[in-house]
Motif scaffolding. Structure first.
Motif, PDB file in Angstrom:
ATOM      1  N   PHE A  89      -3.897  16.339 -17.993  1.00 34.73           N
ATOM      2  CA  PHE A  89      -3.280  15.204 -17.307  1.00 34.73           C
ATOM      3  C   PHE A  89      -2.531  15.739 -16.087  1.00 34.73           C
ATOM      4  O   PHE A  89      -1.295  15.762 -16.037  1.00 34.73           O
ATOM      5  CB  PHE A  89      -2.364  14.457 -18.281  1.00 34.73           C
ATOM      6  CG  PHE A  89      -3.131  13.783 -19.379  1.00 34.73           C
ATOM      7  CD1 PHE A  89      -3.574  12.478 -19.230  1.00 34.73           C
ATOM      8  CD2 PHE A  89      -3.447  14.470 -20.539  1.00 34.73           C
ATOM      9  CE1 PHE A  89      -4.305  11.862 -20.221  1.00 34.73           C
ATOM     10  CE2 PHE A  89      -4.180  13.862 -21.548  1.00 34.73           C
ATOM     11  CZ  PHE A  89      -4.618  12.557 -21.388  1.00 34.73           C
ATOM     12  N   SER A  90      -3.306  16.152 -15.114  1.00 37.85           N
ATOM     13  CA  SER A  90      -2.797  16.958 -14.002  1.00 37.85           C
ATOM     14  C   SER A  90      -2.716  16.188 -12.694  1.00 37.85           C
ATOM     15  O   SER A  90      -2.636  16.797 -11.626  1.00 37.85           O
ATOM     16  CB  SER A  90      -3.708  18.182 -13.815  1.00 37.85           C
ATOM     17  OG  SER A  90      -5.066  17.791 -13.696  1.00 37.85           O
ATOM     18  N   GLY A 236      -6.833  11.037 -14.552  1.00 36.55           N
ATOM     19  CA  GLY A 236      -5.802  10.168 -14.017  1.00 36.55           C
ATOM     20  C   GLY A 236      -6.242   8.731 -14.195  1.00 36.55           C
ATOM     21  O   GLY A 236      -7.381   8.447 -14.583  1.00 36.55           O
ATOM     22  N   ALA A 237      -5.345   7.794 -13.923  1.00 37.46           N
ATOM     23  CA  ALA A 237      -5.657   6.383 -14.105  1.00 37.46           C
ATOM     24  C   ALA A 237      -6.841   5.987 -13.224  1.00 37.46           C
ATOM     25  O   ALA A 237      -6.780   6.095 -12.000  1.00 37.46           O
ATOM     26  CB  ALA A 237      -4.446   5.526 -13.777  1.00 37.46           C
ATOM     27  N   GLY A 238      -7.925   5.574 -13.847  1.00 38.22           N
ATOM     28  CA  GLY A 238      -9.087   5.074 -13.118  1.00 38.22           C
ATOM     29  C   GLY A 238     -10.114   6.105 -12.744  1.00 38.22           C
ATOM     30  O   GLY A 238     -11.112   5.770 -12.101  1.00 38.22           O
ATOM     31  N   LEU A 386      -7.134   3.643 -18.656  1.00 35.13           N
ATOM     32  CA  LEU A 386      -6.306   4.385 -19.620  1.00 35.13           C
ATOM     33  C   LEU A 386      -6.576   5.885 -19.605  1.00 35.13           C
ATOM     34  O   LEU A 386      -5.942   6.643 -20.336  1.00 35.13           O
ATOM     35  CB  LEU A 386      -6.462   3.817 -21.033  1.00 35.13           C
ATOM     36  CG  LEU A 386      -7.788   3.898 -21.785  1.00 35.13           C
ATOM     37  CD1 LEU A 386      -8.055   5.264 -22.379  1.00 35.13           C
ATOM     38  CD2 LEU A 386      -7.788   2.852 -22.903  1.00 35.13           C
ATOM     39  N   PHE A 387      -7.493   6.357 -18.734  1.00 36.18           N
ATOM     40  CA  PHE A 387      -7.775   7.788 -18.674  1.00 36.18           C
ATOM     41  C   PHE A 387      -6.579   8.603 -18.204  1.00 36.18           C
ATOM     42  O   PHE A 387      -6.513   9.802 -18.445  1.00 36.18           O
ATOM     43  CB  PHE A 387      -8.971   8.071 -17.759  1.00 36.18           C
ATOM     44  CG  PHE A 387     -10.305   7.751 -18.388  1.00 36.18           C
ATOM     45  CD1 PHE A 387     -10.391   7.161 -19.633  1.00 36.18           C
ATOM     46  CD2 PHE A 387     -11.480   8.050 -17.730  1.00 36.18           C
ATOM     47  CE1 PHE A 387     -11.614   6.868 -20.211  1.00 36.18           C
ATOM     48  CE2 PHE A 387     -12.717   7.770 -18.295  1.00 36.18           C
ATOM     49  CZ  PHE A 387     -12.786   7.173 -19.543  1.00 36.18           C
ATOM     50  N   GLY A 388      -5.634   7.967 -17.543  1.00 37.63           N
ATOM     51  CA  GLY A 388      -4.447   8.689 -17.100  1.00 37.63           C
ATOM     52  C   GLY A 388      -3.286   8.604 -18.068  1.00 37.63           C
ATOM     53  O   GLY A 388      -2.169   8.967 -17.711  1.00 37.63           O
ATOM     54  N   ASP A 389      -3.545   8.160 -19.296  1.00 35.31           N
ATOM     55  CA  ASP A 389      -2.485   7.944 -20.274  1.00 35.31           C
ATOM     56  C   ASP A 389      -2.430   9.110 -21.258  1.00 35.31           C
ATOM     57  O   ASP A 389      -3.270   9.209 -22.158  1.00 35.31           O
ATOM     58  CB  ASP A 389      -2.737   6.635 -21.026  1.00 35.31           C
ATOM     59  CG  ASP A 389      -1.558   6.193 -21.863  1.00 35.31           C
ATOM     60  OD1 ASP A 389      -0.813   7.072 -22.343  1.00 35.31           O
ATOM     61  OD2 ASP A 389      -1.393   4.973 -22.048  1.00 35.31           O
TER      62      ASP A 389
END
Length: 550
Positions: A89-90, A236-238, A386-389
């Motif tokens: 989560f960079s 990251g988100a999206g 939700l990929f950035g969560d």
């Protein structure tokens, strides 16, 4: 052309890429005397680090290559063994060692591979010829005439160096990728609601993510200390960014994004992609900026995901690989779906050679294959935000893998895809798992909408979950029909337990979140299984606390 009619081949495969050549090998493995002609548009040998996606394989595809097709020596000696999936989560960060990481600290039992498609497809072409497949490259198919009769052969024309040839064939298989010759001819194209775009390129040098930190503790969390061999995801988100090493020494880099959050026109050239990295993944920008002169290629695809109305026909034609449908490169399902479709095509051809009827079998195979497509599509559609969560995505990854290893992978590894009577017996359990998965994906969207998205400096070690590593290891079991029944029902029970624990965990953090449609599905299932013996609960999500390092 004049003179005698051309001979009738048993099978003509249009397309000599990954899907077409593996099908040819599978058919020759099953029938030594089968006459297979493969027509490939590109000249061979193709360049290394060939300009294709599909370099990362997962367990079904890897098992198909190394065991079903008998290519283990090539996979182990020439390609790279993958060190699993890994997520960081960079977003906006350069301190890769100070963010949440998802991945395994060691190799799990069942191998998967990073595949240099150029090396692999050249090898497949050579191996197919060695096994008696007639493989013609630089062949452009110019027309197809499908037979209206149950017995008359199909006809097709192709050209090589300006010379036109004609072939007749009992079976015609379209494996020509997105060109979709049969799909266009028969009007089979079907869009889906998954809207995502991708850009990707190769750099002619390794990107060693292990060198992004000199913290000895961070490095030592993995054995071997080779995170670079993973399919690394910077999320990251999206969007998500892939980093995939290739045996040729190149590294594949891609961005896959929801255009509502990251429009394609912000990344559809190499310079734009680099500017995008500078903003969203600056540590990767640093690693690539000094390697701009090593750029080997660049490609982008707009709305890459699509379905297909039909892929198998009793009229002796079929589609496989991207000629049929395509989901999403997240979780690398492309090789899996090639393995499954080729297995169904090989079985239909076997039944035809045995003089058995095809109509009902082709229809059921098509329905099953599309059910796999629909259930897998649910993992991706509307999920990119939700990929950035860092709180929800780790749970989603565990859930998605449990569903994959516990259900679909078991069917393939245990060779039950074509055992329709047995699958029919298990229909209630399989349908429940599918519905549970769809409901879980919706629940995770709701959870992510309220989560705090904390991003601590921890490694969530999947290998530290005994039940999870055991589920992976179970793919190597050799089960009879009764053992398979028990395995699928145990997987359904595990998914029920995991779903309950996920709902409880989310509601502890966010009282009032509820359970959506999950609660009703679980209660209904519990009522239906009241007569069965209870199964001891497992601390499925314990790793989120106990295995966190940092």
């Amino acid at each position: 052309m004049t003179g005698a009619a051309p001979p009738v081949h048993d099978v003509v495969i249009m397309g000599g890429g990954l899907a077409g050549l593996t099908l040819a090998l599978q058919l020759k493995n099953r029938f030594e005397d089968i006459d297979v002609l493969v027509l490939e548009r590109r000249g061979h040998p193709v360049p290394l680090a060939a300009h294709k996606v599909g370099e990362s394989s997962v367990e079904i595809g890897a098992h198909y290559f190394d065991t079903v097709l008998g290519l283990k020596s090539h996979m182990q000696q020439v390609q790279l063994r993958k060190f699993g999936f890994r997520f960081f989560f960079s977003e906006g960060r350069r301190d890769i060692d100070c963010v949440t990481e998802i991945g395994a600290s060691r190799y799990l039992s069942v191998p998967s591979y990073q595949i240099d498609r150029g090396i692999f497809e050249n090898y497949l072409g050579e191996e197919a010829a060695r096994r008696g497949v007639r493989f013609i490259d630089s062949a452009m198919v110019g027309g197809v005439d499908l037979s209206d009769s149950a017995d008359a052969p199909h006809r097709l024309r192709w050209t090589v160096d300006g010379v036109t040839y004609v072939a007749r064939t009992r079976w015609l298989v379209d494996a020509c990728g997105r060109a979709g010759l049969l799909k266009r001819k028969l009007g089979l194209a079907r869009p889906n609601a998954h809207d995502a775009n991708a850009v990707w390129f190769r750099i002619g040098e390794r990107i060693v993510i292990d060198d992004w930190s000199d913290d000895p503790e961070w490095r030592a969390r993995c054995d071997p200390q080779a995170r670079w061999l993973s399919t690394n995801h910077l999320v990251g988100a999206g969007y998500w960014v892939w980093l995939i090493p290739l045996a040729s020494g190149s590294h594949s880099v891609g961005i896959v994004a929801d255009p509502k959050l990251h429009p394609l026109d912000t990344m559809n050239t190499f310079d734009k992609a680099m500017d995008w990295f500078r903003t969203w993944q600056p540590r990767l920008y640093d690693a690539l900026d000094g390697k701009r002169d090593k750029l080997q290629d660049f490609m982008f695809l707009r709305k890459f995901s699509y379905g297909c109305k039909q892929v198998f026909s009793a009229r002796r034609w079929a589609l496989t690989g991207e000629a049929g449908l395509f989901l999403d490169p997240f979780y690398s399902p492309g090789s899996d779906f090639i393995a499954i479709s080729n297995t169904y095509i090989a079985d239909l051809i076997a039944r035809d050679r045995a003089g058995l009827g095809l109509e009902a079998r082709a229809q059921v195979y098509d329905q099953i294959y599309h059910s796999f497509y629909e259930s897998t599509l649910a993992l991706y559609q509307d999920q990119y935000p939700l990929f950035g969560d860092p709180e929800v995505l780790p749970v989603k990854v565990i859930w998605d893998y449990t569903y994959y290893w516990g259900v679909l992978s078991q069917m393939f590894f245990q060779q039950k895809l074509t055992h329709l009577a047995l699958l029919g017996e298990l229909r209630e359990d399989l349908v429940h798992c599918q519905r549970l998965n769809v409901a879980m994906q919706a629940f995770m969207r709701s959870w992510s909408a309220v989560s705090e998205k904390r991003n601590p400096a921890v490694m969530l070690d999947q290998a530290a979950l005994p039940w999870f590593a055991g589920l992976n290891r179970s793919l190597n079991d050799k089960l009879d029909d009764d053992g398979f029944r028990q395995r699928v029902r145990a997987s359904a029970a595990l998914l029920d337990e995991l779903a309950r624990e996920i709902v409880e965990r989310a509601n502890r953090a966010h009282p009032g979140l509820g359970s959506g449609t999950l609660g009703a599905l679980l209660d209904q299932r519990m009522a239906g299984l009241a007569a069965r013996e209870p199964r001891e609960a497992q601390p499925a999500m314990l790793f989120l606390q106990a295995s966190a390092i940092g």
